[in-house]
Motif scaffolding. Sequence first.
Motif, mmCIF file in Angstrom:
data_model
loop_
_atom_site.group_PDB
_atom_site.id
_atom_site.type_symbol
_atom_site.label_atom_id
_atom_site.label_comp_id
_atom_site.label_asym_id
_atom_site.label_seq_id
_atom_site.Cartn_x
_atom_site.Cartn_y
_atom_site.Cartn_z
ATOM 1 N N PHE A 1 0.846 -1.195 0.000
ATOM 2 C CA PHE A 1 0.000 0.000 0.000
ATOM 3 C C PHE A 1 0.884 1.248 0.000
ATOM 4 N N PRO A 2 1.551 1.539 -1.104
ATOM 5 C CA PRO A 2 2.560 2.607 -1.120
ATOM 6 C C PRO A 2 2.014 4.019 -0.959
ATOM 7 N N SER A 3 0.701 4.207 -1.071
ATOM 8 C CA SER A 3 0.152 5.548 -0.878
ATOM 9 C C SER A 3 -0.425 5.743 0.522
ATOM 10 N N ASN A 4 -0.256 4.746 1.408
ATOM 11 C CA ASN A 4 -0.768 4.850 2.780
ATOM 12 C C ASN A 4 0.291 5.418 3.720
ATOM 13 N N ASN A 5 -0.144 5.741 4.939
ATOM 14 C CA ASN A 5 0.724 6.376 5.933
ATOM 15 C C ASN A 5 0.917 5.481 7.150
ATOM 16 N N ILE A 6 2.132 5.540 7.707
ATOM 17 C CA ILE A 6 2.482 4.746 8.889
ATOM 18 C C ILE A 6 3.109 5.654 9.934
ATOM 19 N N ILE A 7 2.751 5.418 11.193
ATOM 20 C CA ILE A 7 3.463 6.003 12.334
ATOM 21 C C ILE A 7 4.246 4.877 12.989
ATOM 22 N N ILE A 8 5.530 5.101 13.195
ATOM 23 C CA ILE A 8 6.344 4.205 14.018
ATOM 24 C C ILE A 8 6.653 4.968 15.299
ATOM 25 N N ALA A 9 6.269 4.398 16.444
ATOM 26 C CA ALA A 9 6.507 5.077 17.722
ATOM 27 C C ALA A 9 7.206 4.136 18.685
ATOM 28 N N SER A 10 8.151 4.680 19.428
ATOM 29 C CA SER A 10 8.895 3.943 20.447
ATOM 30 C C SER A 10 9.043 4.828 21.672
ATOM 31 N N HIS A 11 9.687 4.308 22.706
ATOM 32 C CA HIS A 11 9.832 5.097 23.934
ATOM 33 C C HIS A 11 10.645 6.361 23.720
ATOM 34 N N SER A 12 11.465 6.393 22.672
ATOM 35 C CA SER A 12 12.248 7.592 22.380
ATOM 36 C C SER A 12 12.280 7.812 20.873
ATOM 37 N N THR A 13 12.461 9.057 20.482
ATOM 38 C CA THR A 13 12.549 9.378 19.055
ATOM 39 C C THR A 13 13.751 8.699 18.395
ATOM 40 N N PRO A 14 14.940 8.657 19.022
ATOM 41 C CA PRO A 14 16.055 7.976 18.359
ATOM 42 C C PRO A 14 15.772 6.507 18.029
ATOM 43 N N LEU A 15 15.081 5.789 18.927
ATOM 44 C CA LEU A 15 14.768 4.395 18.625
ATOM 45 C C LEU A 15 13.769 4.306 17.473
ATOM 46 N N THR B 1 6.927 8.239 0.138
ATOM 47 C CA THR B 1 7.218 7.379 -1.003
ATOM 48 C C THR B 1 6.871 8.141 -2.281
ATOM 49 N N THR B 2 7.381 7.661 -3.391
ATOM 50 C CA THR B 2 7.071 8.313 -4.667
ATOM 51 C C THR B 2 5.600 8.123 -5.044
ATOM 52 N N ALA B 3 4.896 7.230 -4.345
ATOM 53 C CA ALA B 3 3.466 7.046 -4.591
ATOM 54 C C ALA B 3 2.612 7.882 -3.647
ATOM 55 N N GLY B 4 3.248 8.671 -2.766
ATOM 56 C CA GLY B 4 2.488 9.567 -1.892
ATOM 57 C C GLY B 4 2.284 9.073 -0.477
ATOM 58 N N GLY B 5 2.745 7.871 -0.156
ATOM 59 C CA GLY B 5 2.657 7.398 1.222
ATOM 60 C C GLY B 5 3.687 8.086 2.091
ATOM 61 N N GLU B 6 3.468 8.051 3.398
ATOM 62 C CA GLU B 6 4.405 8.691 4.320
ATOM 63 C C GLU B 6 4.661 7.812 5.526
ATOM 64 N N LEU B 7 5.841 7.990 6.117
ATOM 65 C CA LEU B 7 6.184 7.342 7.374
ATOM 66 C C LEU B 7 6.683 8.409 8.339
ATOM 67 N N LEU B 8 6.130 8.395 9.548
ATOM 68 C CA LEU B 8 6.532 9.316 10.604
ATOM 69 C C LEU B 8 7.077 8.502 11.762
#
Length: 199
Positions: A8-22, A58-65
């Motif tokens: 799903f290259p046009s979808n968005n994902i959040i990756i969250a951990s206890h700290s921003t560096p991780l 992504t070049t298809a418009g998806g994003e990862l934060l």
Amino acid sequence: PAWYLGRFPSNNIIIASHSTPLAEKWSVRVRNTVASPEHQAVFEGSKPDSTAASRWTTTAGGELLAAGVGTGILGFRADVACLDDVVSGWEEAQSDTQLRKIHNWFNTDLKSRLKPNAKIIQVCQRMSANDLAGYMIHRHRENPTRRLKVIKLKMVAEDGDLLGRAPGERLWPEWFSQEMIEDLKQDDFIWRTMYQQEP
């Protein structure tokens, strides 16, 4: 996340951990995997369009934060939230005050950023009955409005092991020797909570 963005290259994902560096560490690994020739051979049509660690598209418009618990994520909407080790350690897991902060972040900041029908995936080592995993399980029992699946990978297999291991077989024997296991079992509370995933 790399598989998901491949599908799903046009979808968005959040990756969250206890700290921003991780969280950024995992974001970079996902970004590099999505950019790899191997990934492109399986999932054609989308690549990362930047080398940023905390937020890329992504070049298809998806994003990862990528974000740490408690950091701002407003302004971003996600189809999937991947939560990896949102509790930083044993001391934080034993503090009701610190766990309430994590629960509040989950209920206010994170959940308000999810699109309709978004999925939440949490990966963690259990550290208390009221860590975020326990909190989510408890809330689901009180109000089972969404599907919840819990997968426990115990250090020492018991009957019905999900990985098909025989009872007594160790998880990751290359990392945990039998001597280490016997030492870990000296404190039953820590053993059951952290290693058998039964706080």
